[in-house]
Motif scaffolding. Structure first.
Motif, PDB file in Angstrom:
ATOM      1  N   ASP A 116       0.846  -1.211   0.000  1.00 24.85           N
ATOM      2  CA  ASP A 116       0.000   0.000   0.000  1.00 24.85           C
ATOM      3  C   ASP A 116       0.875   1.252   0.000  1.00 24.85           C
ATOM      4  OD1 ASP A 116      -2.325  -1.387  -0.043  1.00 24.85           O
ATOM      5  OD2 ASP A 116      -2.749  -1.207   2.113  1.00 24.85           O
ATOM      6  N   ALA A 117       1.913   1.224   0.823  1.00 28.10           N
ATOM      7  CA  ALA A 117       2.800   2.402   0.914  1.00 28.10           C
ATOM      8  C   ALA A 117       3.495   2.646  -0.422  1.00 28.10           C
ATOM      9  CB  ALA A 117       3.832   2.190   2.019  1.00 28.10           C
TER      10      ALA A 117
ATOM     11  N   ARG B  30       2.384   1.798  -3.453  1.00 28.24           N
ATOM     12  CA  ARG B  30       1.412   2.323  -4.443  1.00 28.24           C
ATOM     13  C   ARG B  30       1.155   3.803  -4.173  1.00 28.24           C
ATOM     14  NH1 ARG B  30      -1.506  -2.599  -2.938  1.00 28.24           N
ATOM     15  NH2 ARG B  30      -0.802  -4.232  -4.364  1.00 28.24           N
ATOM     16  N   GLU B  31       1.005   4.139  -2.906  1.00 22.80           N
ATOM     17  CA  GLU B  31       0.784   5.558  -2.562  1.00 22.80           C
ATOM     18  C   GLU B  31       1.996   6.395  -2.963  1.00 22.80           C
ATOM     19  OE1 GLU B  31      -1.941   4.963   1.419  1.00 22.80           O
ATOM     20  OE2 GLU B  31      -0.178   6.257   1.545  1.00 22.80           O
ATOM     21  N   ALA B  32       3.174   5.842  -2.752  1.00 23.84           N
ATOM     22  CA  ALA B  32       4.400   6.602  -3.038  1.00 23.84           C
ATOM     23  C   ALA B  32       4.481   6.960  -4.520  1.00 23.84           C
ATOM     24  CB  ALA B  32       5.627   5.805  -2.616  1.00 23.84           C
TER      25      ALA B  32
ATOM     26  N   TRP C   2       2.021   7.511  -6.569  1.00 23.88           N
ATOM     27  CA  TRP C   2       1.110   8.627  -6.823  1.00 23.88           C
ATOM     28  C   TRP C   2       1.651   9.920  -6.219  1.00 23.88           C
ATOM     29  CZ3 TRP C   2      -2.869   8.974 -10.090  1.00 23.88           C
ATOM     30  CH2 TRP C   2      -3.352   7.782 -10.632  1.00 23.88           C
ATOM     31  N   GLU C   3       2.282   9.800  -5.073  1.00 19.51           N
ATOM     32  CA  GLU C   3       2.819  11.013  -4.434  1.00 19.51           C
ATOM     33  C   GLU C   3       3.940  11.611  -5.287  1.00 19.51           C
ATOM     34  OE1 GLU C   3       3.420  10.497  -0.225  1.00 19.51           O
ATOM     35  OE2 GLU C   3       4.818  12.177  -0.182  1.00 19.51           O
TER      36      GLU C   3
ATOM     37  N   LEU D  20      -2.721  17.097  -2.045  1.00 22.50           N
ATOM     38  CA  LEU D  20      -2.090  15.890  -1.479  1.00 22.50           C
ATOM     39  C   LEU D  20      -0.754  16.253  -0.822  1.00 22.50           C
ATOM     40  CD1 LEU D  20      -1.852  12.446  -3.260  1.00 22.50           C
ATOM     41  CD2 LEU D  20       0.087  13.364  -2.049  1.00 22.50           C
TER      42      LEU D  20
ATOM     43  N   THR E 273      -1.267  17.974   2.425  1.00 22.81           N
ATOM     44  CA  THR E 273      -1.592  16.981   3.466  1.00 22.81           C
ATOM     45  C   THR E 273      -0.330  16.279   3.944  1.00 22.81           C
ATOM     46  OG1 THR E 273      -3.646  16.630   2.269  1.00 22.81           O
ATOM     47  CG2 THR E 273      -3.104  15.018   3.968  1.00 22.81           C
ATOM     48  N   ARG E 274       0.558  16.020   3.031  1.00 22.09           N
ATOM     49  CA  ARG E 274       1.806  15.327   3.357  1.00 22.09           C
ATOM     50  C   ARG E 274       2.803  16.249   4.074  1.00 22.09           C
ATOM     51  NH1 ARG E 274       3.174  10.817   4.482  1.00 22.09           N
ATOM     52  NH2 ARG E 274       2.908   9.636   2.586  1.00 22.09           N
TER      53      ARG E 274
END
Ligand SMILES: C[S@@+](CC[C@H](N)C(=O)[O-])C[C@H]1O[C@@H](n2cnc3c(N)ncnc32)[C@H](O)[C@@H]1O
Length: 306
Positions: free
Chosen positions: A12-13, A15-17, A19-20, A45, A48-49
């Protein structure tokens, strides 16, 4: 990673990375093909980060991100984009190096522009006689895989008497290189050649030769080392760069993957040194290289016997 939950969280991390990273590229670059909604959402985003912060003029990079960008946001954006587009190219089965757009190729080149300054400060003092050779009128260096010539330009700037001959097999990189050397005002000191290093056929010309194994296919690399050794002036040095395979964690495996994707050669330090010795070079050694820099092996052309 031992439990399924740990693996799930890790994936999950990742996949998120991805996109980030894409959001960061969108926020730093003005890509006209991206809708304003997508760009705004990307910036949100990053807020938020904590990478962007709100201000009276709208969101902007945080002080810490600004420090990392160091006034070179387009370069950081292009390098960040390459970290997504290169793996994406791999998944799509494309030739990762040559399918990149011009900006990505230029950014990758610019990343190697620091090398000559570091070389002069940290490595040159341990290479007997080379400072004098590089300083001599008419001194020449051979830059194999010259790319967009960012490193070649930096060598010219670092060593004012040096002339650079750059070889590459990728015509589009050489077109960009011609522009880069023109803009830097060193077109009269850099000669660009569309030539495979495996076909190098010169003798006694260069004070220094640069050969980056991670980008050169093994057959070309093995043909190149003796040819480059013969192309050195007596007492000249060959610098063979290779991936660092002795680090802890995932880094060596990542280096092997990237080298395979670029079609280059993975070398251990001992094999790099053996290639140089087998080509008749002497004083072969591998100095410690700073974190983030490639590993280096050096060999010296014997002095002419008097
Ligand atoms: C990462 S790039 C070098 C970037 C360069 N330092 C710069 O400043 O732009 C590596 C280059 O090696 C070139 N190359 C690969 N195989 C080669 C070969 N056999 N002979 C010459 N160049 C080669 C590739 O086409 C690529 O442009």
């Amino acid at each position: 990673m031992e439990t399924a939950d740990e693996v799930r969280a890790h994936l999950d991390a990742l996949r998120e990375a991805a996109w980030e990273l894409a959001a960061l590229v969108l926020a730093l670059e003005d890509r006209t093909e991206v809708s304003p909604d997508a760009r705004r959402a990307a910036v949100d985003l990053l807020v938020t980060r904590g990478l962007f912060v709100a201000s009276d003029d709208g969101p902007r990079p945080s002080a810490a991100l600004d420090e990392v960008l160091g006034g070179r946001a387009p370069m950081v954006a292009a390098q960040t984009a390459a970290a997504i587009t290169q793996p994406a190219g791999l998944v799509a089965g494309a030739d990762v190096w040559t399918r990149q757009d011009d900006e990505a190729i230029l950014a990758q080149g610019r990343a190697s522009a620091q090398a000559p300054m570091m070389f002069k400060a940290f490595v040159l003092p341990s290479l007997e006689g080379l400072a004098e050779l590089l300083d001599a009128p008419g001194a020449a260096m051979l830059d194999v895989g010259v790319g967009v010539a960012a490193m070649a330009v930096a060598y010219c700037e670092t060593f004012p008497n040096l002339r650079v001959v750059g070889l590459d097999v990728f015509p589009r990189a050489l077109e960009l290189a011609a522009r880069v050397i023109d803009e830097a005002g060193v077109a009269d000191r850099v000669e660009l050649r569309l030539q495979d290093v495996a076909a190098l056929d010169e003798r006694g010309v260069y004070a220094l030769g640069w050969l980056p194994a991670p980008f050169i296919p093994r057959p070309a690399l093995e043909a190149a080392v003796p040819r480059m050794a013969a192309a050195l002036v007596p007492g000249g040095w060959l610098m063979l760069a290779h991936g660092r395979l002795d680090e802890p964690g995932i880094a060596p495996a990542l280096t092997r993957l990237q080298t395979a994707v670029f079609g280059g050669t993975t070398l251990e330090a001992a094999e790099a040194q053996a290639l140089l010795s087998d080509a008749g070079l002497v004083q072969v050694f591998s100095p410690p290289s700073p974190p983030g820099a490639p590993a280096l092996a050096f060999g010296r052309a014997p002095q002419a016997s008097s």
